[in-house]
Write an enzyme that holds these catalytic residues in place. Structure first.
Site, PDB file in Angstrom:
ATOM      1  N   ASP A  88       0.883  -1.163   0.000  1.00 46.08           N
ATOM      2  CA  ASP A  88       0.000   0.000   0.000  1.00 46.08           C
ATOM      3  C   ASP A  88       0.920   1.212   0.000  1.00 46.08           C
ATOM      4  O   ASP A  88       1.729   1.373   0.918  1.00 46.08           O
ATOM      5  CB  ASP A  88      -0.899   0.014   1.243  1.00 46.08           C
ATOM      6  CG  ASP A  88      -1.905  -1.133   1.213  1.00 46.08           C
ATOM      7  OD1 ASP A  88      -2.496  -1.374   0.156  1.00 46.08           O
ATOM      8  OD2 ASP A  88      -2.090  -1.790   2.252  1.00 46.08           O
ATOM      9  N   ASP A 114     -14.066  -4.757  -2.695  1.00 49.89           N
ATOM     10  CA  ASP A 114     -14.029  -4.710  -1.234  1.00 49.89           C
ATOM     11  C   ASP A 114     -15.401  -5.136  -0.726  1.00 49.89           C
ATOM     12  O   ASP A 114     -16.398  -4.447  -0.960  1.00 49.89           O
ATOM     13  CB  ASP A 114     -13.705  -3.295  -0.747  1.00 49.89           C
ATOM     14  CG  ASP A 114     -12.282  -2.879  -1.099  1.00 49.89           C
ATOM     15  OD1 ASP A 114     -11.411  -3.773  -1.223  1.00 49.89           O
ATOM     16  OD2 ASP A 114     -12.031  -1.674  -1.264  1.00 49.89           O
TER      17      ASP A 114
END
Lengths: 204, 252
Positions: free
Chosen positions: B11, B130
Site C-alpha cells: 500500500d 471490497d
C-alpha cells in the site's frame, strides 16, 4: 562486445515495459520498431504478442514485416517469440481459422481443452525435453488460451501440463519461442533471456 | 498444473509503503522499490501495489514509483488505486505495470471494465472488490472509495458481472478484516469461487501461513498479504514451506 541491440516489433497493443526492463537488466538496449529494414538487419529481434492471432498477423502484414521475419526465421538468426508471438510461427490457429501464420513450424495452434479453466493464468512448471542449451526445467508465468499441442520437427522443446501436455517453449539455434513470459518469470526467465543473448553473440 | 500464488501487497502513499487497519492510522513500512526487491528475492510470485494517496501530489509520484519498482522486478506487477480512465490504465501499463486493478470506477460504471479489456486484453485487467458483511441479513455488499461508501451491489453478484464484463482476475478483499490479521473470510471465498470462472486473489486478514492454506483450500487461486510480510514475521519462502507441507504446489 557484440551488438546487443534488441529490436522489438511494435505491435501497438503489447505491454512491453517489463520486457524492456528485463533486457536493460541484462545490459541490452531495446528499440521498438515497425521498420522492415531495421527488423531484417537487427542483431536480435523480438516478436512479442498480446491479443488475437488474426489481429497479430494483420499488424505484421500491414507493416510489411512478414517477409523479413520469415527470412530471419529461415536463416536461423536470433529471434525471440513470446506468447502470441510463438503462436504466430504456426501455419494457422483455431482462434482465427482463416488467417495464415508465418508457417515456420508445421503444427497448428489449438485452444486448451474445455475441462480446464481458460485462459491459463499463473505459474506452471516447464519441463525441458532434452538439453538444447537454452531451455531448462523450471517455473514460468503464463497468460494464454491457445497453445501448440505437439512438438514441431527439428525443434528442441519444453512441455507443460494444462489439460494434457502442451509445448510451452521451443528452440532451434538462436530462435527461441516461449508460450510463457520470460520477462515475468523471475530469475529463471531472466537466465533464459541471458542465454538467448549469449547464443546470438556466438553467431556474430 | 498451476501453482498457488503468494502475493505481497504494497500500500503506497506518496511514494512510501504504508499499512494501517482499513487504511486508517497508516504506518511507514519502507521504500516500495527496496521492499519489492526483497519480496522478489524471497520468492514472491507477483506483487500488488495499491496507491492510497489522498492528495494530487501523492498521485503524481505513483508513476515514478511504478517505474522504480519495475526496474528490478522480474515477476508480474499489478497496480491499483484511483484508476478512473483508460488513460490512467495506459499510463500505468507504460510505466511498467503488467496489470491494473480497478475498484470504484468499475463499480460506478461496469462498462469501464469492458472498455479496458477491449483496449488492453482481459489478462491485464483485475477487478478489485471490497466486500463488507451486511449488518442486516446474509451476505456481503461491495463498498467503494476505500471502504467509506457502501454500494447497492451484492459483492458476489458483482464479482460474476465484472468477470463477464472482461475482468481477468478478481482481487477480493474482506473489508471488515483488512489489516486485522484475523484470517481471511472463507465463506466469502467459497461463495465467490463457486460463481466466478477466473482466478480469485484472496485478501484481507492474513496473520499466519495457516490462514493462507485455508483461503487456498476455500477456492482462492492466490493469496495476498501485507502486514505479515512487512513486519518481518514471515518471509514468502517460509510461508511457501507451509503451503507445500499442506500439499499445495508452489513455485520454487
Amino acid at each position: 562486445m557484440a551488438d546487443r541491440t534488441v529490436h522489438i516489433v511494435d505491435t501497438g497493443v503489447a505491454n512491453i515495459a517489463s520486457l524492456q526492463a528485463a533486457f536493460r537488466r541484462l545490459d541490452a538496449e531495446t528499440q521498438l520498431t515497425t521498420d522492415p529494414d531495421a527488423l531484417a538487419e537487427a542483431a536480435y529481434a523480438v516478436l512479442p504478442g498480446v491479443g488475437a492471432f488474426g489481429a497479430g498477423m494483420g499488424t505484421l502484414r500491414d507493416a510489411d514485416l512478414v517477409g523479413p521475419l520469415r527470412t530471419r526465421l529461415d536463416d536461423l538468426r536470433p529471434v525471440l517469440a513470446i506468447c502470441l508471438g510463438m503462436q504466430l510461427l504456426a501455419p494457422s490457429s483455431e482462434e482465427t481459422p482463416d488467417v495464415e501464420g508465418l508457417e515456420t513450424v508445421e503444427v497448428a495452434v489449438e485452444r486448451f481443452p474445455d475441462d480446464v479453466r481458460v485462459p491459463q493464468f499463473g505459474w506452471n512448471e516447464v519441463r525441458a525435453d532434452s538439453d538444447g542449451g537454452l531451455l531448462e526445467t523450471g517455473y514460468a508465468y503464463f497468460a494464454n488460451s491457445y497453445c501448440l499441442p505437439d512438438a514441431p520437427d527439428g525443434w528442441t522443446c519444453a512441455r507443460s501440463e494444462y489439460g494434457g501436455d502442451f509445448i510451452s517453449a521451443m528452440e532451434h539455434g538462436p530462435v527461441l519461442a516461449c508460450q510463457f513470459h520470460p520477462e515475468l518469470s523471475g530469475r529463471w526467465g531472466s537466465n533464459l533471456l541471458r542465454r538467448w543473448l549469449e547464443r546470438g553473440d556466438d553467431q556474430c | 498444473m498451476l501453482t498457488v500464488r503468494v502475493i505481497p501487497c504494497l500500500d503506497v502513499d506518496a511514494g512510501r509503503v504504508v499499512k494501517g487497519v482499513q487504511f486508517q492510522n497508516l504506518r511507514d513500512e519502507g521504500d516500495p522499490a527496496e521492499l519489492s526487491r526483497a519480496y522478489q528475492k524471497q520468492g514472491a510470485d507477483e506483487l500488488v501495489m495499491l496507491d492510497v494517496s489522498a492528495t494530487p501530489e501523492g498521485r503524481r509520484t505513483r508513476i515514478e514509483t511504478v517505474e522504480a519498482i519495475r526496474e528490478h522486478l522480474a515477476i508480474p506487477l499489478t497496480v491499483g488505486g484511483g484508476v478512473r480512465t483508460v488513460e490512467d490504465a495506459s499510463e500505468l501499463l507504460s510505466a511498467g505495470a503488467d496489470k491494473v486493478a480497478v475498484n470504484t470506477a468499475a463499480a460506478r460504471d461496469p462498462s469501464f471494465l469492458t472498455e479496458l479489456a477491449e483496449r488492453f486484453g482481459s489478462q491485464c485487467i483485475v477487478v478489485s472488490i471490497d466486500a463488507k458483511r451486511r449488518e442486516e441479513g446474509d451476505g456481503w455488499h461491495a463498498v467503494v472509495q476505500s471502504g467509506t461508501e457502501a454500494t447497492e451491489r451484492d459483492a458476489i453478484e458483482w464479482a460474476a458481472e465484472a468477470t463477464d464484463r472482461g475482468a481477468g482476475e478478481v482481487l477480493l478483499t474482506n473489508w471488515d478484516r483488512d489489516g486485522t490479521r484475523s484470517g481471511y473470510d472463507l465463506e466469502l471465498l467459497e461463495a465467490t469461487s463457486s460463481v466466478v470462472d477466473v482466478p480469485i486473489i484472496a485478501s484481507g486478514g492474513a496473520d499466519r501461513p495457516e490462514h493462507l492454506v485455508e483461503a487456498l483450500e476455500a477456492g482462492a487461486d492466490a493469496v495476498l498479504a501485507a502486514s505479515i510480510f512487512h513486519q518481518g514475521d514471515w518471509t514468502v519462502d517460509a510461508v511457501k514451506d507451509h503451503l507445500e507441507d499442506a500439499g499445495l504446489e508452489v513455485r520454487r
